[in-house]
Design a protein around this motif. Structure first.
Motif, PDB file in Angstrom:
ATOM      1  N   VAL A 144     -25.663  53.518   0.831  1.00  0.00           N
ATOM      2  CA  VAL A 144     -24.333  53.222   0.296  1.00  0.00           C
ATOM      3  C   VAL A 144     -23.896  51.830   0.752  1.00  0.00           C
ATOM      4  O   VAL A 144     -23.358  51.044  -0.035  1.00  0.00           O
ATOM      5  CB  VAL A 144     -23.310  54.299   0.724  1.00  0.00           C
ATOM      6  CG1 VAL A 144     -21.898  53.879   0.387  1.00  0.00           C
ATOM      7  CG2 VAL A 144     -23.650  55.634   0.084  1.00  0.00           C
ATOM      8  N   MET A 150     -16.924  60.184  -4.344  1.00  0.00           N
ATOM      9  CA  MET A 150     -17.043  58.786  -3.937  1.00  0.00           C
ATOM     10  C   MET A 150     -17.513  57.927  -5.105  1.00  0.00           C
ATOM     11  O   MET A 150     -16.989  56.841  -5.343  1.00  0.00           O
ATOM     12  CB  MET A 150     -18.014  58.618  -2.776  1.00  0.00           C
ATOM     13  CG  MET A 150     -17.997  57.194  -2.221  1.00  0.00           C
ATOM     14  SD  MET A 150     -19.428  56.783  -1.212  1.00  0.00           S
ATOM     15  CE  MET A 150     -20.626  56.442  -2.461  1.00  0.00           C
ATOM     16  N   SER A 151     -18.471  58.422  -5.865  1.00  0.00           N
ATOM     17  CA  SER A 151     -19.009  57.615  -6.960  1.00  0.00           C
ATOM     18  C   SER A 151     -17.975  57.407  -8.053  1.00  0.00           C
ATOM     19  O   SER A 151     -17.963  56.359  -8.696  1.00  0.00           O
ATOM     20  CB  SER A 151     -20.290  58.233  -7.525  1.00  0.00           C
ATOM     21  OG  SER A 151     -20.019  59.425  -8.209  1.00  0.00           O
ATOM     22  N   TRP A 161     -20.427  63.344  -2.900  1.00  0.00           N
ATOM     23  CA  TRP A 161     -21.015  62.128  -3.479  1.00  0.00           C
ATOM     24  C   TRP A 161     -20.336  61.793  -4.803  1.00  0.00           C
ATOM     25  O   TRP A 161     -20.040  60.638  -5.092  1.00  0.00           O
ATOM     26  CB  TRP A 161     -22.512  62.306  -3.736  1.00  0.00           C
ATOM     27  CG  TRP A 161     -23.383  62.032  -2.554  1.00  0.00           C
ATOM     28  CD1 TRP A 161     -24.171  62.933  -1.918  1.00  0.00           C
ATOM     29  CD2 TRP A 161     -23.579  60.788  -1.877  1.00  0.00           C
ATOM     30  NE1 TRP A 161     -24.817  62.335  -0.871  1.00  0.00           N
ATOM     31  CE2 TRP A 161     -24.490  61.010  -0.833  1.00  0.00           C
ATOM     32  CE3 TRP A 161     -23.060  59.504  -2.050  1.00  0.00           C
ATOM     33  CZ2 TRP A 161     -24.907  60.009   0.040  1.00  0.00           C
ATOM     34  CZ3 TRP A 161     -23.477  58.502  -1.178  1.00  0.00           C
ATOM     35  CH2 TRP A 161     -24.377  58.757  -0.156  1.00  0.00           C
ATOM     36  N   GLY A 194     -23.123  48.836  -1.830  1.00  0.00           N
ATOM     37  CA  GLY A 194     -21.831  48.158  -1.793  1.00  0.00           C
ATOM     38  C   GLY A 194     -21.981  46.658  -1.621  1.00  0.00           C
ATOM     39  O   GLY A 194     -21.304  45.870  -2.290  1.00  0.00           O
ATOM     40  N   GLN A 197     -14.461  47.461   2.702  1.00  0.00           N
ATOM     41  CA  GLN A 197     -14.392  48.292   1.497  1.00  0.00           C
ATOM     42  C   GLN A 197     -15.447  49.393   1.537  1.00  0.00           C
ATOM     43  O   GLN A 197     -15.188  50.527   1.129  1.00  0.00           O
ATOM     44  CB  GLN A 197     -14.569  47.436   0.250  1.00  0.00           C
ATOM     45  CG  GLN A 197     -13.396  46.514  -0.024  1.00  0.00           C
ATOM     46  CD  GLN A 197     -13.697  45.505  -1.108  1.00  0.00           C
ATOM     47  OE1 GLN A 197     -14.791  44.946  -1.181  1.00  0.00           O
ATOM     48  NE2 GLN A 197     -12.712  45.262  -1.976  1.00  0.00           N
ATOM     49  N   VAL A 198     -16.624  49.068   2.039  1.00  0.00           N
ATOM     50  CA  VAL A 198     -17.678  50.079   2.176  1.00  0.00           C
ATOM     51  C   VAL A 198     -17.232  51.142   3.176  1.00  0.00           C
ATOM     52  O   VAL A 198     -17.397  52.339   2.932  1.00  0.00           O
ATOM     53  CB  VAL A 198     -19.015  49.435   2.599  1.00  0.00           C
ATOM     54  CG1 VAL A 198     -20.048  50.503   2.924  1.00  0.00           C
ATOM     55  CG2 VAL A 198     -19.531  48.501   1.518  1.00  0.00           C
ATOM     56  N   ARG A 208     -14.740  57.034  -7.530  1.00  0.00           N
ATOM     57  CA  ARG A 208     -13.878  55.948  -7.037  1.00  0.00           C
ATOM     58  C   ARG A 208     -14.578  54.604  -7.200  1.00  0.00           C
ATOM     59  O   ARG A 208     -13.965  53.612  -7.596  1.00  0.00           O
ATOM     60  CB  ARG A 208     -13.502  56.186  -5.570  1.00  0.00           C
ATOM     61  CG  ARG A 208     -12.515  57.319  -5.371  1.00  0.00           C
ATOM     62  CD  ARG A 208     -12.011  57.399  -3.945  1.00  0.00           C
ATOM     63  NE  ARG A 208     -13.048  57.452  -2.933  1.00  0.00           N
ATOM     64  CZ  ARG A 208     -13.598  58.569  -2.460  1.00  0.00           C
ATOM     65  NH1 ARG A 208     -13.221  59.741  -2.923  1.00  0.00           N
ATOM     66  NH2 ARG A 208     -14.528  58.525  -1.529  1.00  0.00           N
ATOM     67  N   TRP A 209     -15.867  54.562  -6.903  1.00  0.00           N
ATOM     68  CA  TRP A 209     -16.626  53.311  -7.048  1.00  0.00           C
ATOM     69  C   TRP A 209     -16.711  52.903  -8.514  1.00  0.00           C
ATOM     70  O   TRP A 209     -16.653  51.729  -8.824  1.00  0.00           O
ATOM     71  CB  TRP A 209     -18.029  53.473  -6.463  1.00  0.00           C
ATOM     72  CG  TRP A 209     -18.091  53.171  -5.002  1.00  0.00           C
ATOM     73  CD1 TRP A 209     -17.109  53.356  -4.085  1.00  0.00           C
ATOM     74  CD2 TRP A 209     -19.194  52.620  -4.301  1.00  0.00           C
ATOM     75  NE1 TRP A 209     -17.542  52.976  -2.856  1.00  0.00           N
ATOM     76  CE2 TRP A 209     -18.817  52.528  -2.950  1.00  0.00           C
ATOM     77  CE3 TRP A 209     -20.468  52.232  -4.675  1.00  0.00           C
ATOM     78  CZ2 TRP A 209     -19.670  52.032  -1.971  1.00  0.00           C
ATOM     79  CZ3 TRP A 209     -21.323  51.740  -3.694  1.00  0.00           C
ATOM     80  CH2 TRP A 209     -20.924  51.638  -2.362  1.00  0.00           C
ATOM     81  N   GLU A 240     -14.244  52.037   3.869  1.00  0.00           N
ATOM     82  CA  GLU A 240     -13.233  52.866   3.218  1.00  0.00           C
ATOM     83  C   GLU A 240     -13.894  53.925   2.332  1.00  0.00           C
ATOM     84  O   GLU A 240     -13.505  55.088   2.330  1.00  0.00           O
ATOM     85  CB  GLU A 240     -12.282  52.007   2.391  1.00  0.00           C
ATOM     86  CG  GLU A 240     -11.147  52.780   1.778  1.00  0.00           C
ATOM     87  CD  GLU A 240     -10.201  51.895   0.986  1.00  0.00           C
ATOM     88  OE1 GLU A 240      -9.625  52.416   0.010  1.00  0.00           O
ATOM     89  OE2 GLU A 240     -10.045  50.711   1.316  1.00  0.00           O
ATOM     90  N   ALA A 241     -14.914  53.509   1.582  1.00  0.00           N
ATOM     91  CA  ALA A 241     -15.631  54.458   0.727  1.00  0.00           C
ATOM     92  C   ALA A 241     -16.320  55.527   1.568  1.00  0.00           C
ATOM     93  O   ALA A 241     -16.275  56.718   1.234  1.00  0.00           O
ATOM     94  CB  ALA A 241     -16.647  53.729  -0.146  1.00  0.00           C
TER      95      ALA A 241
END
Length: 162
Positions: free
Chosen positions: A57, A92-93, A89, A61, A70-71, A95-96, A73-74
């Protein structure tokens, strides 16, 4: 971190090799809280295998231009003591994906502006967001403020990706 089965731990060297990063990067990521190590009796770092997913991840990122903050935070939405579930997962994905859509819009707006300048080759068009006669932009502060403004206008005011 709860006790981890020693058979499921990787040395710092093996972890670095498997993740494609340096040992010093692992130490740095641990210092930032992106990953956690288990300390052996001699103080050496060992990593649970699921840390490789967190490192993937981090690498993803960085490839898309995220800062390590930012990473982090994720990753904060993922467990650090076990491998995430598919549901975790997916959350999170999603949001990304939203963040990436915003970045794509910014890059497309930037490309549009650069194509106009590259097309004429002189940077003197009145519509060019990069044109700065007599250094007028310096009064507005550091950075490419006019370009940021143009991109912000093209992306509905969202400057979070600039």
């Amino acid at each position: 971190m709860p006790p981890v089965d020693p058979d499921k731990l990787l040395s710092i060297g093996v972890t670095a090799q498997r993740a494609g990063v340096s040992v010093s990067a692992l130490r740095f990521y641990e210092e930032l809280g992106l990953i956690r190590a288990v300390r052996g009796p001699n103080g050496h770092r060992f990593f649970p295998r699921h840390v490789l997913r967190r490192l993937a991840v981090v690498a993803a990122g960085q490839r898309i231009g995220m800062t390590l903050d930012q990473v982090a935070e994720a990753l904060s939405g993922l467990p650090d003591d076990r491998a995430p579930t598919q549901r975790e997962w997916r959350a999170m994905s999603e949001r990304w994906a939203q963040m990436l859509e915003g970045r794509i819009e910014v890059l497309q707006a930037l490309r549009k502006d650069l194509d106009g300048c590259i097309g004429c080759g002189c940077l003197s068009l009145g519509r060019c967001t990069l044109f700065n006669p007599e250094d007028q932009a310096q009064r507005e502060g550091a950075g490419s403020r006019w370009l940021r403004g143009a991109i912000s206008a093209d992306t509905g005011g969202d400057q979070s990706f600039i």
